[in-house]
Design an enzyme around this catalytic site. Structure first.
Site, short mmCIF file in Angstrom:
data_model
loop_
_atom_site.label_atom_id
_atom_site.label_comp_id
_atom_site.label_asym_id
_atom_site.label_seq_id
_atom_site.Cartn_x
_atom_site.Cartn_y
_atom_site.Cartn_z
N THR A 65 -8.20 -11.08 7.42
CA THR A 65 -7.91 -11.10 5.99
C THR A 65 -8.71 -12.22 5.33
O THR A 65 -9.11 -13.18 6.00
CB THR A 65 -6.40 -11.33 5.73
N SER A 125 -7.26 -13.53 2.52
CA SER A 125 -6.20 -14.19 1.77
C SER A 125 -5.59 -15.33 2.58
O SER A 125 -5.06 -15.10 3.67
CB SER A 125 -5.10 -13.18 1.40
N LEU A 170 -6.66 -3.05 19.11
CA LEU A 170 -6.70 -2.55 17.73
C LEU A 170 -7.11 -3.67 16.79
O LEU A 170 -6.63 -4.80 16.90
CB LEU A 170 -5.33 -2.00 17.32
N LEU A 171 -7.99 -3.33 15.86
CA LEU A 171 -8.38 -4.25 14.78
C LEU A 171 -7.90 -3.68 13.47
O LEU A 171 -8.16 -2.51 13.16
CB LEU A 171 -9.91 -4.41 14.73
N ASP A 172 -7.20 -4.50 12.67
CA ASP A 172 -6.77 -4.08 11.33
C ASP A 172 -7.56 -4.89 10.30
O ASP A 172 -7.35 -6.11 10.16
CB ASP A 172 -5.27 -4.30 11.17
N CYS A 208 -1.02 2.96 -12.85
CA CYS A 208 -1.45 3.47 -11.55
C CYS A 208 -0.60 4.67 -11.13
O CYS A 208 -1.12 5.68 -10.62
CB CYS A 208 -1.38 2.38 -10.49
N GLY A 234 0.83 -8.16 7.75
CA GLY A 234 0.90 -7.97 9.19
C GLY A 234 1.85 -6.93 9.74
O GLY A 234 1.99 -6.84 10.97
N GLN A 237 -1.77 -14.75 3.07
CA GLN A 237 -1.46 -13.75 4.07
C GLN A 237 -1.75 -14.28 5.48
O GLN A 237 -0.97 -14.05 6.41
CB GLN A 237 -2.27 -12.48 3.80
N SER A 293 0.87 -1.18 0.00
CA SER A 293 0.00 0.00 0.00
C SER A 293 0.90 1.23 0.00
O SER A 293 2.12 1.12 0.10
CB SER A 293 -0.94 0.00 1.22
#
Length: 398
Positions: free
Chosen positions: A194, A196, A168-170, A356, A176, A199, A134
């Protein structure tokens, strides 16, 4: 020939700089004044009706298949096309097909796995050591990509004003890095989710290897199924996957997942102008089901979810630079990628990364960090933004 005549009319106004075009019959035409910045070689006729129907998809497939070659800077060429108001990419009469796409939990899982489960080894070839996929945060022009990715993670956690012992929630936790940084450097109890498999396996193994069982957790689960509440929620590069029809539910779910006066940092690609939000080629080959909301859409959904905005930070130039570094890294491993995945796959990803970068360079899209609170704005945050930058400096974001 009618097709060539129409092509000449389109190409004459599609770029804001001079270019050369070599047509399928060998004729080369110079468009614009001055020295060409690039040359487009069309090895075969692509019916003009296909360009009119869906320019992005037709051009992308032609490039993948070697029907079109670009000599010169591909990113610069696409940037110029986006900047020209009369470009075949921008002109409304060359409309894009925007297929309706289901975003059920099953379909969302298949979409995510089609992209992220190409294989961890593929992404390891050209991402940095943090395995962060990202937008990075370049505190200075000299930052390495790895340093800039860690800057981004710490910048996010600093904005949250997260305190040791909080939860915390991601959502969409990737490989990770944010989770492990939150746990090891900020003393948070961090949970990632996730869709995936690769992942999930990667993060699970790293939790055990680093002795963080109990402090870091990861679930292979759709975020919509989560019930527990958290002090903080992060979501980096995630809402682009949920689909236009699910954005309201996405922000509403974030509200449900936060404790009262909790904070959320949502980081995602955002349009700063109104447009389709879907690129047919990227939707078909790179991100099935993807949708880029504009700023007004997201703000509407945030308000409808009863969340409040504490800060907005556009990071367009940061994502352009991130993509340019990824492109260089990808070119460095071109032989390995081609030998493993084939020439067509390589050309597809090369076009994706450079197009992009061009989209961000031209201002066609942006990436924005939204700092949100559940409850009265800034109740649990300091009075001014200075806390963010003081914490940035303290945590090494300089």
């Amino acid at each position: 020939m009618i097709d060539k005549a129409i092509y000449k009319q389109i190409l004459k106004t599609s770029f804001d700089a001079p270019i050369d075009v070599e047509f399928w019959d060998g004729e080369t035409v110079h468009f614009g004044e001055g020295e060409s910045i690039a040359k487009i070689i069309m090895h075969e006729l692509i019916p003009i009706k296909e360009i009119v129907a869906h320019a992005s998809l037709t051009f992308g497939e032609a490039y993948m298949d070697g029907k079109i070659e670009i000599q010169g800077d591909l990113q610069e060429l696409v940037t110029l096309a986006y900047r020209s108001q009369d470009s075949f990419f921008n002109n409304s009469k060359f409309s894009k097909l925007i297929p309706k796409h289901s975003h059920s939990e099953k379909v969302s899982k298949n979409d995510v796995q089609s992209h992220y489960d190409i294989g961890n080894d593929f992404y390891e070839m050209w991402l940095d050591k943090t395995m962060t996929y990202s937008c990075a945060y370049f505190a200075s022009e000299s930052d390495t990509l790895e340093a800039a990715q860690m800057n981004k993670v710490r910048h996010i956690l600093n904005k949250l004003h997260a305190q040791e012992g909080e939860t915390l929630l991601d959502i969409g936790c990737g490989w990770g890095t944010l989770l492990f940084t939150a746990a090891k450097e900020y003393g948070l109890k961090a949970t990632g989710v996730t869709l995936s498999q690769q992942q999930y396996d990667f993060v699970s193994d790293k939790i055990k290897a680093e002795g963080l069982t109990g402090q870091v957790n990861v679930y292979l689960e759709d975020y919509r199924e989560l019930k527990e509440q958290y002090d903080h929620v992060t979501s980096v590069g995630m809402f682009e996957h949920v689909g236009k029809e699910n954005l309201a539910a996405y922000f509403s779910k974030i509200d449900q997942l936060l404790v009262e006066n909790g904070t959320a940092l949502i980081h995602g690609i955002t349009g700063q102008h109104k447009g389709a939000g879907v690129d047919a080629w990227i939707n078909k080959y790179i991100f099935p089901g993807g949708y880029i909301p504009n700023l007004a859409e997201n703000i509407d959904h945030i308000m409808d979810a009863h969340l409040q905005v504490d800060d907005l930070e556009p990071l367009r130039r940061h994502y352009q630079k991130t993509l340019e570094i990824w492109t260089d890294n990808f070119h460095d491993v071109s032989e390995s990628v081609i030998s493993r995945y084939g020439e067509r796959f390589y050309r597809m990803w090369d076009l994706y990364l450079q197009a992009c970068a061009a989209s961000f360079e031209s201002g066609n899209i942006d990436v924005v960090q939204y700092l949100l609170t559940k409850g009265a704005s800034s109740t649990n945050l300091p009075m001014t933004r200075s806390y963010i930058y003081h914490a940035d400096v303290a945590s090494g974001v300089k």
